[in-house]
Scaffold this motif. Structure first.
Motif, PDB file in Angstrom:
ATOM      1  N   THR A 111       9.513  12.184  16.545  1.00 50.30           N
ATOM      2  CA  THR A 111       9.860  10.871  17.104  1.00 50.30           C
ATOM      3  C   THR A 111       8.657  10.223  17.769  1.00 50.30           C
ATOM      4  O   THR A 111       8.708   9.049  18.118  1.00 50.30           O
ATOM      5  CB  THR A 111      10.989  11.013  18.141  1.00 50.30           C
ATOM      6  OG1 THR A 111      10.585  11.980  19.127  1.00 50.30           O
ATOM      7  CG2 THR A 111      12.268  11.482  17.486  1.00 50.30           C
ATOM      8  N   ALA A 112       7.567  10.964  17.925  1.00 53.33           N
ATOM      9  CA  ALA A 112       6.411  10.445  18.657  1.00 53.33           C
ATOM     10  C   ALA A 112       5.441   9.692  17.765  1.00 53.33           C
ATOM     11  O   ALA A 112       4.636   8.894  18.263  1.00 53.33           O
ATOM     12  CB  ALA A 112       5.678  11.602  19.347  1.00 53.33           C
ATOM     13  N   GLN A 113       5.488   9.908  16.448  1.00 51.52           N
ATOM     14  CA  GLN A 113       4.469   9.322  15.577  1.00 51.52           C
ATOM     15  C   GLN A 113       5.070   8.441  14.485  1.00 51.52           C
ATOM     16  O   GLN A 113       4.405   8.150  13.497  1.00 51.52           O
ATOM     17  CB  GLN A 113       3.623  10.439  14.941  1.00 51.52           C
ATOM     18  CG  GLN A 113       2.827  11.242  15.961  1.00 51.52           C
ATOM     19  CD  GLN A 113       1.958  12.310  15.322  1.00 51.52           C
ATOM     20  OE1 GLN A 113       2.077  12.617  14.130  1.00 51.52           O
ATOM     21  NE2 GLN A 113       1.061  12.886  16.100  1.00 51.52           N
TER      22      GLN A 113
ATOM     23  N   ASN B 132      11.683   2.728   9.189  1.00 50.72           N
ATOM     24  CA  ASN B 132      11.189   3.608  10.245  1.00 50.72           C
ATOM     25  C   ASN B 132      11.187   5.061   9.755  1.00 50.72           C
ATOM     26  O   ASN B 132      11.682   5.974  10.421  1.00 50.72           O
ATOM     27  CB  ASN B 132      12.011   3.487  11.534  1.00 50.72           C
ATOM     28  CG  ASN B 132      11.266   4.048  12.744  1.00 50.72           C
ATOM     29  OD1 ASN B 132      10.052   4.216  12.715  1.00 50.72           O
ATOM     30  ND2 ASN B 132      12.005   4.352  13.802  1.00 50.72           N
ATOM     31  N   SER B 133      10.616   5.253   8.571  1.00 50.44           N
ATOM     32  CA  SER B 133      10.563   6.577   7.956  1.00 50.44           C
ATOM     33  C   SER B 133       9.759   7.521   8.832  1.00 50.44           C
ATOM     34  O   SER B 133       8.824   7.114   9.513  1.00 50.44           O
ATOM     35  CB  SER B 133       9.903   6.489   6.575  1.00 50.44           C
ATOM     36  OG  SER B 133      10.542   5.527   5.769  1.00 50.44           O
ATOM     37  N   SER B 134      10.111   8.797   8.774  1.00 47.51           N
ATOM     38  CA  SER B 134       9.331   9.770   9.540  1.00 47.51           C
ATOM     39  C   SER B 134       8.911  10.896   8.616  1.00 47.51           C
ATOM     40  O   SER B 134       8.137  10.678   7.705  1.00 47.51           O
ATOM     41  CB  SER B 134      10.093  10.251  10.767  1.00 47.51           C
ATOM     42  OG  SER B 134      11.437  10.547  10.495  1.00 47.51           O
ATOM     43  N   GLY B 135       9.422  12.125   8.778  1.00 39.65           N
ATOM     44  CA  GLY B 135       9.020  13.203   7.883  1.00 39.65           C
ATOM     45  C   GLY B 135       8.879  14.517   8.609  1.00 39.65           C
ATOM     46  O   GLY B 135       9.379  14.699   9.718  1.00 39.65           O
ATOM     47  N   MET B 136       8.154  15.446   7.991  1.00 37.36           N
ATOM     48  CA  MET B 136       8.111  16.821   8.486  1.00 37.36           C
ATOM     49  C   MET B 136       7.304  16.971   9.772  1.00 37.36           C
ATOM     50  O   MET B 136       7.651  17.753  10.646  1.00 37.36           O
ATOM     51  CB  MET B 136       7.528  17.734   7.409  1.00 37.36           C
ATOM     52  CG  MET B 136       8.392  17.819   6.169  1.00 37.36           C
ATOM     53  SD  MET B 136       7.702  18.956   4.959  1.00 37.36           S
ATOM     54  CE  MET B 136       8.713  18.566   3.529  1.00 37.36           C
ATOM     55  N   CYS B 137       6.174  16.265   9.870  1.00 38.89           N
ATOM     56  CA  CYS B 137       5.305  16.424  11.032  1.00 38.89           C
ATOM     57  C   CYS B 137       5.409  15.251  12.004  1.00 38.89           C
ATOM     58  O   CYS B 137       4.885  15.312  13.112  1.00 38.89           O
ATOM     59  CB  CYS B 137       3.851  16.574  10.583  1.00 38.89           C
ATOM     60  SG  CYS B 137       3.551  17.983   9.504  1.00 38.89           S
TER      61      CYS B 137
ATOM     62  N   VAL C 187       0.849  -1.201   0.000  1.00 40.49           N
ATOM     63  CA  VAL C 187       0.000   0.000   0.000  1.00 40.49           C
ATOM     64  C   VAL C 187       0.883   1.249   0.000  1.00 40.49           C
ATOM     65  O   VAL C 187       1.797   1.377   0.821  1.00 40.49           O
ATOM     66  CB  VAL C 187      -0.928   0.018   1.235  1.00 40.49           C
ATOM     67  CG1 VAL C 187      -1.750   1.301   1.273  1.00 40.49           C
ATOM     68  CG2 VAL C 187      -1.831  -1.210   1.238  1.00 40.49           C
ATOM     69  N   ILE C 188       0.629   2.161  -0.913  1.00 38.38           N
ATOM     70  CA  ILE C 188       1.348   3.440  -0.920  1.00 38.38           C
ATOM     71  C   ILE C 188       0.893   4.268   0.289  1.00 38.38           C
ATOM     72  O   ILE C 188      -0.292   4.292   0.625  1.00 38.38           O
ATOM     73  CB  ILE C 188       1.106   4.187  -2.232  1.00 38.38           C
ATOM     74  CG1 ILE C 188       1.784   3.433  -3.392  1.00 38.38           C
ATOM     75  CG2 ILE C 188       1.629   5.620  -2.181  1.00 38.38           C
ATOM     76  CD1 ILE C 188       1.499   3.993  -4.766  1.00 38.38           C
ATOM     77  N   GLY C 189       1.825   4.932   0.935  1.00 40.02           N
ATOM     78  CA  GLY C 189       1.513   5.678   2.151  1.00 40.02           C
ATOM     79  C   GLY C 189       0.371   6.659   1.970  1.00 40.02           C
ATOM     80  O   GLY C 189      -0.525   6.757   2.817  1.00 40.02           O
ATOM     81  N   ALA C 190       0.389   7.403   0.873  1.00 36.01           N
ATOM     82  CA  ALA C 190      -0.665   8.389   0.626  1.00 36.01           C
ATOM     83  C   ALA C 190      -2.021   7.713   0.442  1.00 36.01           C
ATOM     84  O   ALA C 190      -3.062   8.297   0.783  1.00 36.01           O
ATOM     85  CB  ALA C 190      -0.319   9.233  -0.602  1.00 36.01           C
ATOM     86  N   SER C 191      -2.037   6.503  -0.097  1.00 30.64           N
ATOM     87  CA  SER C 191      -3.299   5.777  -0.262  1.00 30.64           C
ATOM     88  C   SER C 191      -3.878   5.385   1.090  1.00 30.64           C
ATOM     89  O   SER C 191      -5.101   5.415   1.285  1.00 30.64           O
ATOM     90  CB  SER C 191      -3.083   4.525  -1.121  1.00 30.64           C
ATOM     91  OG  SER C 191      -2.621   4.868  -2.411  1.00 30.64           O
TER      92      SER C 191
ATOM     93  N   GLY D 200       0.997   7.800  11.215  1.00 30.79           N
ATOM     94  CA  GLY D 200       1.953   8.733  11.808  1.00 30.79           C
ATOM     95  C   GLY D 200       3.085   9.140  10.885  1.00 30.79           C
ATOM     96  O   GLY D 200       3.364  10.336  10.723  1.00 30.79           O
ATOM     97  N   PRO D 201       3.780   8.188  10.251  1.00 32.98           N
ATOM     98  CA  PRO D 201       4.903   8.559   9.376  1.00 32.98           C
ATOM     99  C   PRO D 201       4.431   9.419   8.203  1.00 32.98           C
ATOM    100  O   PRO D 201       3.389   9.148   7.616  1.00 32.98           O
ATOM    101  CB  PRO D 201       5.430   7.204   8.876  1.00 32.98           C
ATOM    102  CG  PRO D 201       4.903   6.200   9.838  1.00 32.98           C
ATOM    103  CD  PRO D 201       3.604   6.733  10.342  1.00 32.98           C
ATOM    104  N   ASP D 202       5.208  10.449   7.872  1.00 34.52           N
ATOM    105  CA  ASP D 202       4.850  11.306   6.734  1.00 34.52           C
ATOM    106  C   ASP D 202       6.092  11.659   5.930  1.00 34.52           C
ATOM    107  O   ASP D 202       6.438  12.827   5.780  1.00 34.52           O
ATOM    108  CB  ASP D 202       4.124  12.567   7.204  1.00 34.52           C
ATOM    109  CG  ASP D 202       4.991  13.454   8.085  1.00 34.52           C
ATOM    110  OD1 ASP D 202       5.895  12.921   8.738  1.00 34.52           O
ATOM    111  OD2 ASP D 202       4.766  14.682   8.109  1.00 34.52           O
ATOM    112  N   PRO D 203       6.793  10.647   5.383  1.00 33.53           N
ATOM    113  CA  PRO D 203       8.007  10.945   4.606  1.00 33.53           C
ATOM    114  C   PRO D 203       7.684  11.785   3.379  1.00 33.53           C
ATOM    115  O   PRO D 203       6.557  11.768   2.874  1.00 33.53           O
ATOM    116  CB  PRO D 203       8.503   9.546   4.203  1.00 33.53           C
ATOM    117  CG  PRO D 203       7.289   8.689   4.233  1.00 33.53           C
ATOM    118  CD  PRO D 203       6.446   9.213   5.362  1.00 33.53           C
ATOM    119  N   ALA D 204       8.683  12.516   2.895  1.00 28.50           N
ATOM    120  CA  ALA D 204       8.500  13.349   1.701  1.00 28.50           C
ATOM    121  C   ALA D 204       8.121  12.503   0.492  1.00 28.50           C
ATOM    122  O   ALA D 204       7.513  12.996  -0.452  1.00 28.50           O
ATOM    123  CB  ALA D 204       9.778  14.134   1.417  1.00 28.50           C
TER     124      ALA D 204
END
Length: 935
Positions: free
Chosen positions: A154-156, A146-151, A111-115, A128-132
């Motif tokens: 470390t909590a989400q 363990n991708s993260s992103g702008m928002c 599944v694509i993250g945006a989907s 929670g993760p919002d990678p670019a």
């Protein structure tokens, strides 16, 4: 070393031939991910079930064959490539299950993250993760890195929001932490493993110094090495195992499904940009903001601001900033507008005493905050766009303790200057002390490699040793930082990671040399070349963002892979290597099966339209220029011939019946070497063209109706419930709205030139376009009247690079949206309608407009997920029907409850009708059915 015969034999029995790739073109295409490394796999396998993964891992363990898993291949550190066996996800890993009204979601790794976020949107929740890369990255990679992103912070991230995991271990064992029976069976079969994990946890927690170090490291964003925090955060061994899998980059097992605790997706947001006079002031504001209700704080140094200051749409003040300026882009979100305003006041009060050079106040206006975020998002592509051909763009990803952020930024800038990375920029997620620095690097000489090695050595010493930070905050360790894991963590923690690796992967078959490597120079090996290929694509950084929207993805090549192969062909030619065999394969996989619609350019960070390259290659191979010129000059005869051919085809249908004709057509196509087009029941009937004469002048407003050549030739299919041709339906709707409809003179000889352009005859295409534009200028009385074109692809071609401001040319969506809504009264129908947003509608910026119009027409609208381009591409649906079939393989299931579908391209509608199992029509059919003239 070649793969063992026993393994290959087992694979042949398990995976069908069409999902096994070992030819030179395919292995090279799959040997590329978004990193600056390349490994050519010996074998690529597309898996469609967990059972296949289980059996493959059993065989790989038995034969000691290394395997690497890949989801989207957007990883930046070299963790999704292999010189052994690469296992890629097929279509059947797209399952999702929403639980507890959106509080949880269960996802398969494809599944694509945006989907995932789009299905959660009605619940005002998101993962929670919002990678670019969220529009391209898949859940398997997001969890494994363990991708993260702008928002996210470390909590989400995936580690913190993990609710459950289903995984396959190296020995082929499956365990699902949410299935009590699976857990109990695993405890019985792997009691020793679980006890060893529990013992590792007890030892680690008892080692107070090591435990404190681990807790400190994960106070920061950190993806260097394995997730050792699992050993101090949990004592239940299965919890330890699940959390070790997060960030393990496919080196400890295969993640078959994940359940997330979702997080709120607040509907109200506002953004501001605060420019401080220097780095120190900017960074001192960060800890203050960390205590405020902010969802994101992005740091942009002066270099990054300078990199985008000349881009289209950038505000003029960006150029006027001082040399030492440093900015923070701040976003706040809330559940209500009043709460948002309260938060904004709180944030601004907190930083009121800081000196400011320039300030763009908080705005809820999408036009304003989207422009601010465009500054941030365009920084990375800005470096890619100016890099010297042959060099690669490297984006590094480190974390400094927030309290030492200013010092860290300045020291990093000093290192970039010292090693002469003059083009480098620096930006990052300031709340976490996470900085990205982007620079261009050549690897074509020993001196350049030495420069990179010296620079990275000093960066590692600065970040990991001197500041106690993380060398990889969110991009994963990969090969890139594997040699530096011990430097960052120390010997004790490093050896603990090796114990974990050997416990879960005793044969060492899972993604070797990733995360942990015994080769201290692995980060300097297998560096990917980016040779010059063509100026159209030379700026490509091979990130893979383009791939989700490509209709040939999974059939032949994606835009990224097309560029990879073309680069290799050109490099081989320059080296004097024979490329005939590779070019023969590329002709079909790279050129013939490219829809060339250019959707890839919308996703590409540097705006590359791979379709432009394909059209250029077609033009180079085109050998019938004189024929094309004759056809262009005698286009009315071509139209008559097309209508005659359609009448003959329909006559054959009446004589033989549709099933027999379809079989006969398929047989003739095979005998012709796939040259003859394939007949299907969705094939249109011929239009009986009878244009009315231009009426006498009235007081009614005039509209010039440009009926595209397909509308003048192709009517509805014989089995379609709608039997009125598009031309007549459109004219009736325009007249219903009170317009006087006029047609250009000599209409049947006019064409926008698209058929010639797509076949590689740009001169003939341009001549037809200019001829048509002149006719439209005449028909519209010098631009006095609007021009309605009934097909989006033709409208797009006419509007591209249009330099005559007098011409007002509208596609169906824009004309209905801007001219007809006020003239018609809508009574929406209850029956659901499927919508296909054509590629050209997306390029025209009218996708949302189309959806808004359909919502006025029906109470139920269905937009099939994952279908971005239908792959019909003019005549590809006739001549390369497998492209259309592949692109629409999921359509029928998605639209099964709809009675009809709408679109804005007659040719697209042919393929959509065939593969959707419902009739697709132009938008005007639906609008005409549900409207009446407004009183």
């Amino acid at each position: 070393m070649s793969l063992p015969f026993s393994f290959l034999n087992a694979v042949e029995r398990l995976i069908p031939r069409e999902r096994r790739f070992d030819d030179p073109l395919s292995t090279l295409a799959f040997g590329t991910d978004a990193s600056f490394y390349r490994l050519i796999p010996q074998l690529v396998l597309r898996v469609e079930s967990e059972r296949e993964v289980v059996e493959l891992l059993k065989q790989a363990s038995a034969s000691r064959v290394p395997v690497t898993f890949r989801a989207a291949g957007t990883s930046l550190s070299g963790q999704a490539i292999s010189d052994s066996v690469l296992i890629v996800l097929g279509d059947n890993w797209n399952g999702r299950e929403i639980r507890q009204d959106g509080a949880q979601i269960r996802l398969q790794p494809g599944v694509i993250g945006a989907s995932a976020n789009s299905v959660l949107a009605p619940f005002q929740r998101k993962i929670g993760p919002d990678p670019a890369s969220i529009n391209a990255a898949k859940i398997g990679g997001i969890v494994a890195n363990n991708s993260s992103g702008m928002c996210c912070g470390t909590a989400q991230n995936s580690y913190q929001t993990l609710a459950g995991l289903r995984l396959v271990l190296a020995d082929g064992t499956v365990v699902d932490s949410e299935d009590p029976a699976s857990v109990e069976a695993f405890r019985q079969s792997h009691a020793t493993l679980l006890e060893q994990l529990a013992q590792l946890g007890r030892e680690t927690r008892a080692n107070t110094e090591l435990a404190a170090k681990i807790r400190h490291k994960y106070r920061l964003k950190n993806t260097t090495g394995f997730s050792l925090n699992a050993l101090v955060d949990f004592d239940e061994p299965l919890d330890i195992l699940n959390h070790l899998m997060v960030g393990s980059e496919g080196t400890l097992g295969f993640i078959s499904a994940v359940t997330y605790h979702t997080v709120p997706d607040h509907p109200h947001k506002a953004s501001a940009l605060i420019v401080f006079p220097d780095v120190e002031t900017c960074c001192r504001a960060v800890p203050v903001l960390k205590r405020q209700p902010v969802s994101a704080v992005e740091l942009l140094d002066r270099r990054s601001l300078r990199s985008v200051e000349n881009m289209k749409g950038m505000p003029a003040w960006v150029k006027e900033l001082s040399n030492g300026a440093c900015a923070l882009l701040i976003e706040s979100r809330a559940a209500s507008r009043s709460l948002l305003h309260e938060q904004i006041g709180q944030i601004m009060a907190a930083i009121a005493d800081f000196p400011v050079e320039k300030q763009v106040d908080f705005s809820e206006d999408p036009a304003v905050y989207n422009q601010l975020w465009k500054i941030r998002k365009d920084t990375f592509p800005a470096v890619g766009a100016v890099r010297r051909t042959g060099t690669t763009v490297i984006i590094e990803d480190v974390t400094f303790p927030v309290e030492r952020l200013a010092e860290g930024v300045n020291r990093l800038l000093e290192l970039l200057d010292k090693h002469r990375y003059d083009e480098a920029i620096l930006f990052g997620h300031a709340l976490e002390g996470n900085l990205h620095f982007v620079f261009t690097q050549g690897f074509d000489s020993d001196a350049e490699k030495a420069r990179y090695e010296a620079f990275m050595g000093e960066v590692a010493q600065l970040v990991a040793v001197e500041f106690g930070g993380a060398l990889k905050a969110e991009h994963g360790t990969g090969r890139n930082m594997a040699p530096f894991v011990e430097l960052e963590w120390g010997s004790e923690a490093y050896q603990l990671m090796w114990r974990i690796k050997r416990l879960l992967d005793p044969q060492g078959i899972l993604n070797p040399d990733v995360v942990l490597s015994e080769d201290p120079e692995i980060h300097l090996k297998n560096l990917k070349p980016l040779p010059a290929a063509d100026e159209i694509v030379d700026k490509c950084i091979e990130c893979g963002f383009c791939e989700p929207v490509c209709p040939s993805r999974g059939l032949t090549l994606t835009p990224r892979q097309r560029i990879v192969i073309w680069r290799d062909i050109q490099a081989r030619k320059r080296a004097g290597i024979d490329t005939a065999e590779l070019e023969r394969a590329y002709h079909y996989q790279g050129v013939d099966t490219c829809a060339a619609t250019g959707l890839c350019s919308q996703r590409c960070p540097v705006g590359i339209n791979t379709g432009d390259l394909v059209r250029k290659l077609r033009a180079g191979a085109a050998q019938h220029a004189s024929t094309a010129t004759w056809l262009a000059r005698n286009f009315a005869a071509v139209m008559r011939g097309t209508r005659l051919t359609l009448r003959l085809a329909d006559g054959s249908r009446r004589l033989l019946g549709a099933p027999l004709l379809a079989n006969a057509s398929a047989g003739l196509r095979r005998l012709s070497g796939e040259r003859l087009p394939q007949w299907t029941p969705a094939m249109p009937q011929a239009v009986k063209l009878a244009l009315p004469e231009t009426p006498a002048t009235t007081e009614k407003p005039r509209v010039v109706y440009l009926a595209a050549c397909v509308s003048r030739a192709m009517g509805p299919a014989a089995g379609d419930a709608e039997q009125v041709p598009l031309l007549d339906k459109t004219r009736a709707l325009l007249e219903k709205a009170g317009y006087q409809v006029v047609f250009p003179d000599n209409l049947d000889n006019l064409c926008c030139g698209q058929p010639f352009a797509s076949k590689g005859y740009p001169q003939q295409a341009d001549a037809k376009r200019q001829e048509l534009l002149f006719a439209l200028l005449q028909a519209s009385r010098g631009g006095l009247d609007p021009i309605y074109c009934d097909t989006s692809p033709c409208t797009l071609r006419l509007l591209q690079d249009l330099d005559d401001p007098r011409l007002q040319i509208f596609d169906p969506v824009r004309f209905i949206r801007t001219h007809l809504l006020e003239r018609l009264e809508f009574t929406p129908q209850q029956a659901p309608v499927a919508v296909h947003v054509t590629c050209s509608t997306q390029h025209l910026g009218e996708a949302q407009g189309l959806l808004d119009i359909v919502r006025l027409c029906t109470e139920q609208m269905v937009v099939p997920e994952g279908i971005h381009c239908c792959g019909f591409a003019g005549d590809k649906g006739f001549n390369v029907p497998e492209l259309n079939t592949h692109a629409l393989r999921s359509l029928k299931d998605a639209v099964q409850y709809c009675g009809e579908g709408v679109s804005t391209s007659r040719t697209c509608e042919i393929g959509l009708s065939r593969h959707g199992g419902i009739d697709y029509h132009g938008l005007v059919y639906l609008v005409d059915r549900v409207t009446r003239p407004r009183a």
